[in-house]
Design a protein around this motif. Structure first.
Motif, PDB file in Angstrom:
ATOM      1  N   MET A   1       0.831  -1.177   0.000  1.00 41.87           N
ATOM      2  CA  MET A   1       0.000   0.000   0.000  1.00 41.87           C
ATOM      3  C   MET A   1       0.877   1.242   0.000  1.00 41.87           C
ATOM      4  N   SER A   2       0.317   2.279  -0.545  1.00 42.47           N
ATOM      5  CA  SER A   2       1.047   3.529  -0.636  1.00 42.47           C
ATOM      6  C   SER A   2       0.243   4.649   0.001  1.00 42.47           C
ATOM      7  N   ASP A   3       0.957   5.658   0.458  1.00 38.77           N
ATOM      8  CA  ASP A   3       0.281   6.817   1.029  1.00 38.77           C
ATOM      9  C   ASP A   3      -0.067   7.849  -0.033  1.00 38.77           C
ATOM     10  N   ILE A   4       0.423   7.672  -1.246  1.00 35.75           N
ATOM     11  CA  ILE A   4       0.155   8.601  -2.327  1.00 35.75           C
ATOM     12  C   ILE A   4      -1.018   8.070  -3.138  1.00 35.75           C
ATOM     13  N   VAL A   5      -2.090   8.854  -3.206  1.00 34.15           N
ATOM     14  CA  VAL A   5      -3.322   8.417  -3.863  1.00 34.15           C
ATOM     15  C   VAL A   5      -3.765   9.508  -4.842  1.00 34.15           C
ATOM     16  N   PRO A   6      -4.126   9.129  -6.087  1.00 39.71           N
ATOM     17  CA  PRO A   6      -4.637  10.142  -7.016  1.00 39.71           C
ATOM     18  C   PRO A   6      -6.012  10.625  -6.554  1.00 39.71           C
ATOM     19  N   VAL A   7      -6.191  11.932  -6.542  1.00 41.17           N
ATOM     20  CA  VAL A   7      -7.426  12.514  -6.023  1.00 41.17           C
ATOM     21  C   VAL A   7      -8.391  12.867  -7.147  1.00 41.17           C
ATOM     22  N   LEU A   8      -7.874  13.486  -8.198  1.00 45.08           N
ATOM     23  CA  LEU A   8      -8.738  13.922  -9.287  1.00 45.08           C
ATOM     24  C   LEU A   8      -9.132  12.742 -10.175  1.00 45.08           C
ATOM     25  N   ASP A   9     -10.278  12.868 -10.826  1.00 48.13           N
ATOM     26  CA  ASP A   9     -10.779  11.795 -11.687  1.00 48.13           C
ATOM     27  C   ASP A   9      -9.830  11.513 -12.851  1.00 48.13           C
ATOM     28  N   HIS A  10      -9.254  12.565 -13.435  1.00 45.65           N
ATOM     29  CA  HIS A  10      -8.328  12.365 -14.546  1.00 45.65           C
ATOM     30  C   HIS A  10      -7.087  11.609 -14.095  1.00 45.65           C
ATOM     31  N   ALA A  11      -6.608  11.915 -12.922  1.00 45.54           N
ATOM     32  CA  ALA A  11      -5.430  11.241 -12.391  1.00 45.54           C
ATOM     33  C   ALA A  11      -5.732   9.776 -12.116  1.00 45.54           C
ATOM     34  N   ARG A  12      -6.904   9.491 -11.597  1.00 44.63           N
ATOM     35  CA  ARG A  12      -7.295   8.095 -11.345  1.00 44.63           C
ATOM     36  C   ARG A  12      -7.380   7.307 -12.652  1.00 44.63           C
ATOM     37  N   SER A  13      -7.940   7.941 -13.674  1.00 47.39           N
ATOM     38  CA  SER A  13      -8.029   7.277 -14.978  1.00 47.39           C
ATOM     39  C   SER A  13      -6.641   6.975 -15.533  1.00 47.39           C
ATOM     40  N   LEU A  14      -5.737   7.935 -15.403  1.00 45.64           N
ATOM     41  CA  LEU A  14      -4.378   7.737 -15.889  1.00 45.64           C
ATOM     42  C   LEU A  14      -3.687   6.603 -15.133  1.00 45.64           C
ATOM     43  N   VAL A  15      -3.885   6.530 -13.837  1.00 43.43           N
ATOM     44  CA  VAL A  15      -3.283   5.461 -13.033  1.00 43.43           C
ATOM     45  C   VAL A  15      -3.856   4.102 -13.437  1.00 43.43           C
ATOM     46  N   MET A  16      -5.144   4.042 -13.699  1.00 44.88           N
ATOM     47  CA  MET A  16      -5.750   2.771 -14.121  1.00 44.88           C
ATOM     48  C   MET A  16      -5.190   2.313 -15.464  1.00 44.88           C
ATOM     49  N   LEU A  17      -5.032   3.247 -16.397  1.00 46.74           N
ATOM     50  CA  LEU A  17      -4.447   2.890 -17.695  1.00 46.74           C
ATOM     51  C   LEU A  17      -3.001   2.415 -17.526  1.00 46.74           C
TER      52      LEU A  17
END
Length: 44
Positions: A1-17
């Protein structure tokens, strides 16, 4: 687990890709030698 989490929707989408691309790269790295080895044994 990490303490760094994407907050914005665009960032989450980029992380999923990026995660899907990473899994795909690992699958290719495993499938290539296995396929070459199977091809070599099939020719015998």
């Amino acid at each position: 687990m990490s303490d760094i989490v994407p907050v914005l929707d665009h960032a989450r989408s980029l992380v999923m890709l990026e995660q899907v691309a990473g899994v795909f790269c690992v699958a290719l790295d495993v499938a290539r030698p296995v396929g070459l080895n199977a091809n070599r044994h099939a020719r015998r």
